[in-house]
Design an enzyme around this catalytic site. Structure first.
Site, mmCIF file in Angstrom:
data_model
loop_
_atom_site.group_PDB
_atom_site.id
_atom_site.type_symbol
_atom_site.label_atom_id
_atom_site.label_comp_id
_atom_site.label_asym_id
_atom_site.label_seq_id
_atom_site.Cartn_x
_atom_site.Cartn_y
_atom_site.Cartn_z
ATOM 1 N N VAL A 164 2.141 -0.052 3.232
ATOM 2 C CA VAL A 164 2.129 -1.467 3.600
ATOM 3 C C VAL A 164 0.821 -2.136 3.193
ATOM 4 O O VAL A 164 0.803 -3.195 2.556
ATOM 5 C CB VAL A 164 2.354 -1.641 5.118
ATOM 6 C CG1 VAL A 164 2.182 -3.099 5.526
ATOM 7 C CG2 VAL A 164 3.727 -1.128 5.513
ATOM 8 N N ARG A 177 -8.475 8.913 -0.426
ATOM 9 C CA ARG A 177 -7.536 7.840 -0.762
ATOM 10 C C ARG A 177 -8.281 6.671 -1.408
ATOM 11 O O ARG A 177 -7.848 6.124 -2.417
ATOM 12 C CB ARG A 177 -6.824 7.385 0.515
ATOM 13 C CG ARG A 177 -5.988 6.110 0.403
ATOM 14 C CD ARG A 177 -4.725 6.310 -0.377
ATOM 15 N NE ARG A 177 -3.814 5.182 -0.262
ATOM 16 C CZ ARG A 177 -2.825 4.948 -1.090
ATOM 17 N NH1 ARG A 177 -2.599 5.758 -2.118
ATOM 18 N NH2 ARG A 177 -2.025 3.908 -0.919
ATOM 19 N N THR A 226 2.807 3.053 12.921
ATOM 20 C CA THR A 226 3.125 3.067 14.349
ATOM 21 C C THR A 226 4.276 4.047 14.562
ATOM 22 O O THR A 226 5.434 3.649 14.632
ATOM 23 C CB THR A 226 3.504 1.656 14.864
ATOM 24 O OG1 THR A 226 4.365 1.016 13.912
ATOM 25 C CG2 THR A 226 2.277 0.802 15.063
ATOM 26 N N THR A 241 4.551 -2.419 12.977
ATOM 27 C CA THR A 241 5.701 -2.639 13.855
ATOM 28 C C THR A 241 5.373 -2.236 15.283
ATOM 29 O O THR A 241 4.911 -1.120 15.542
ATOM 30 C CB THR A 241 6.910 -1.835 13.357
ATOM 31 O OG1 THR A 241 7.206 -2.225 12.020
ATOM 32 C CG2 THR A 241 8.119 -2.079 14.241
ATOM 33 N N CYS A 272 10.657 3.333 9.379
ATOM 34 C CA CYS A 272 11.150 2.147 10.097
ATOM 35 C C CYS A 272 12.429 2.401 10.889
ATOM 36 O O CYS A 272 12.425 2.409 12.107
ATOM 37 C CB CYS A 272 11.385 0.994 9.113
ATOM 38 S SG CYS A 272 9.870 0.176 8.576
ATOM 39 N N ARG A 306 7.711 10.571 5.331
ATOM 40 C CA ARG A 306 7.577 10.254 6.755
ATOM 41 C C ARG A 306 8.925 10.283 7.474
ATOM 42 O O ARG A 306 9.873 9.665 7.045
ATOM 43 C CB ARG A 306 6.926 8.873 6.924
ATOM 44 C CG ARG A 306 5.467 8.816 6.518
ATOM 45 C CD ARG A 306 4.931 7.396 6.601
ATOM 46 N NE ARG A 306 5.571 6.503 5.647
ATOM 47 C CZ ARG A 306 5.376 5.185 5.602
ATOM 48 N NH1 ARG A 306 4.581 4.616 6.483
ATOM 49 N NH2 ARG A 306 5.971 4.452 4.690
#
Length: 419
Positions: free
Chosen positions: A14, A37, A83, A118, A258, A329
């Site tokens: 994101v 990273r 999250t 989120t 999500c 994920r």
């Protein structure tokens, strides 16, 4: 509009696309706690494959860093951290809390903080703002302001990208809401939708994926039902899909950052205020158990074809949560793998998209560099394009080998069953 200097906290799926787009317009600092990273990004390398090297380098006003001092001069902070949920399916706000602490250490009077992660309705103002106030000594809506602009990133999707998807914005005051909206309009070609409050924006995000979760749960339940009836679910859905208003959902594993997670944030808040959600949790129960159902179907096919289950060699194709994407994920493929191992199967996992080190760290399993030969069973769990080109005949041990297709990517005449 005042001159904005943007800080994006969290450079994952994101945060990085956000930092890149803002870095084409505003002076922008991308902040991440993982120095490896940051080093890769500064070299033009994005291991998530969300941003191509040329696009990353085109953000001429972007600097990536892992040093807190580098974001102290910013005045518009965007939090884009994960999250997740814990093993009990409760919201895990640890990354969000730590990011809020980071903001609280650097924020100044007049600054704005926007959350993209989120959350359940109320989390921004009830959970995050007090942390910022405590560490900064500033007063909310007097000295600093907040907003919520939920992410709509679809990992691996090169069509529906950040700038082409309408963006919800919101702010803690009418003035900050307008300022936040104008900032996002500078990069979002599809335009924005300014919600009336932060809580409305938070609620809108969490129901987007809850709706999809429930729809998929419905077709997954149909798959369970039609399996008992001996009816091919895909054929039923294709027939029903000839009606103009039939929604084209397909059965499958529901994972990812999500859809498999967001409903738990909504149900957590619902139970906190004394309401026990029924439809949402029912959908979650169905979807969370689909991997076990698939594994048990595979075992039944093996037994019917005379295969000895214990010690059998099984190839699972795919480990990421979706096709043509390296994102692992909350991949529910692990449920299939663990269940097959419980039956005593020796499982090889092949996925050309997944990072073997990440898979080992997250799930404790190894992925192989390339599939071997003579498998008793092959399970196509993810719809990577590479799997559609595999010659299954060269991978099967014999004519009694089982092929099960979770994602409906193989020819029907070369499989024993499909979800």
């Amino acid at each position: 509009m005042k001159k904005h200097k943007i800080a994006v906290i969290g450079l994952g799926y994101v945060g990085l696309p956000l930092a890149v787009e803002f870095g084409k317009v505003f002076e922008t600092v991308g902040f991440d706690i993982y120095s490896k990273r940051v080093d890769e990004l500064n070299k033009g390398i994005d291991r998530t494959l969300e941003v191509e090297s040329d696009n990353l380098k085109s953000a001429k006003y972007l600097k990536c860093t892992s040093k807190l001092n580098d974001i102290k001069k910013c005045n518009f902070y965007i939090v884009a951290v994960p999250t997740p949920v814990d093993k009990y399916k409760n919201p895990d706000l640890t990354p969000l809390i730590k990011a809020s602490e980071t903001v609280g250490k650097v924020i100044k009077k007049g600054d704005i903080v926007v959350y993209e992660s989120t959350v359940y309705p109320g989390a921004t103002e009830e959970d995050c703002v007090p942390i910022i106030e405590r560490l900064s000594g500033l007063k909310f809506n007097k000295d600093f302001f907040c907003g919520f602009s939920p992410e709509r990133i679809n990992p691996g999707d090169k069509v529906h990208t950040l700038t082409t998807i309408k963006k919800i914005t919101s702010g803690s005051t009418p003035e900050s809401a307008e300022e936040i909206d104008q900032v996002y309009k500078k990069i979002i070609k599809a335009g924005t939708h300014k919600a009336s409050s932060i809580r409305v924006a938070e609620a809108a995000k969490v129901i987007e994926n809850s709706q999809r979760d429930i729809n998929i749960a419905f077709v997954n339940e149909l798959a369970l039902l039609f399996d008992r009836m001996g009816i091919d679910t895909i054929e039923v859905l294709e027939a029903a899909g000839t009606k103009w208003n039939f929604l084209p959902f397909r059965p499958g594993l529901v994972g990812g950052h999500c859809i498999g997670v967001d409903p738990y944030y909504l149900t957590h808040k619902a139970e906190e205020i004394g309401y026990h959600p029924e439809v949402i949790l029912a959908g979650r129960r169905i979807n969370d158990n689909m991997g076990i159902f698939v594994a048990n179907k595979v075992i039944k096919f093996m037994i019917k074809k005379g295969k000895v289950v214990k010690g059998s060699k099984v190839l699972v194709l795919g480990m990421t949560f979706k096709e043509n994407c390296p994102d692992i994920r909350n991949s529910r493929v692990i449920d299939i793998i663990n269940e097959l191992k419980e039956f005593g199967c020796n499982v090889d996992i092949y996925d050309p998209w997944a990072d073997k080190h990440e898979v080992k760290e997250e799930y404790g399993v190894d992925i192989i560099a390339k599939p071997g030969k003579e498998y008793d069973t092959i399970v196509a769990a993810v719809a990577h394009n590479e799997f559609k080109k595999l010659d299954l005949k060269k991978l099967k041990k014999d004519k009694y080998s089982v092929v099960y297709d979770v994602k409906n990517i193989l020819n029907k005449n070369e499989i024993d069953g499909r979800l």
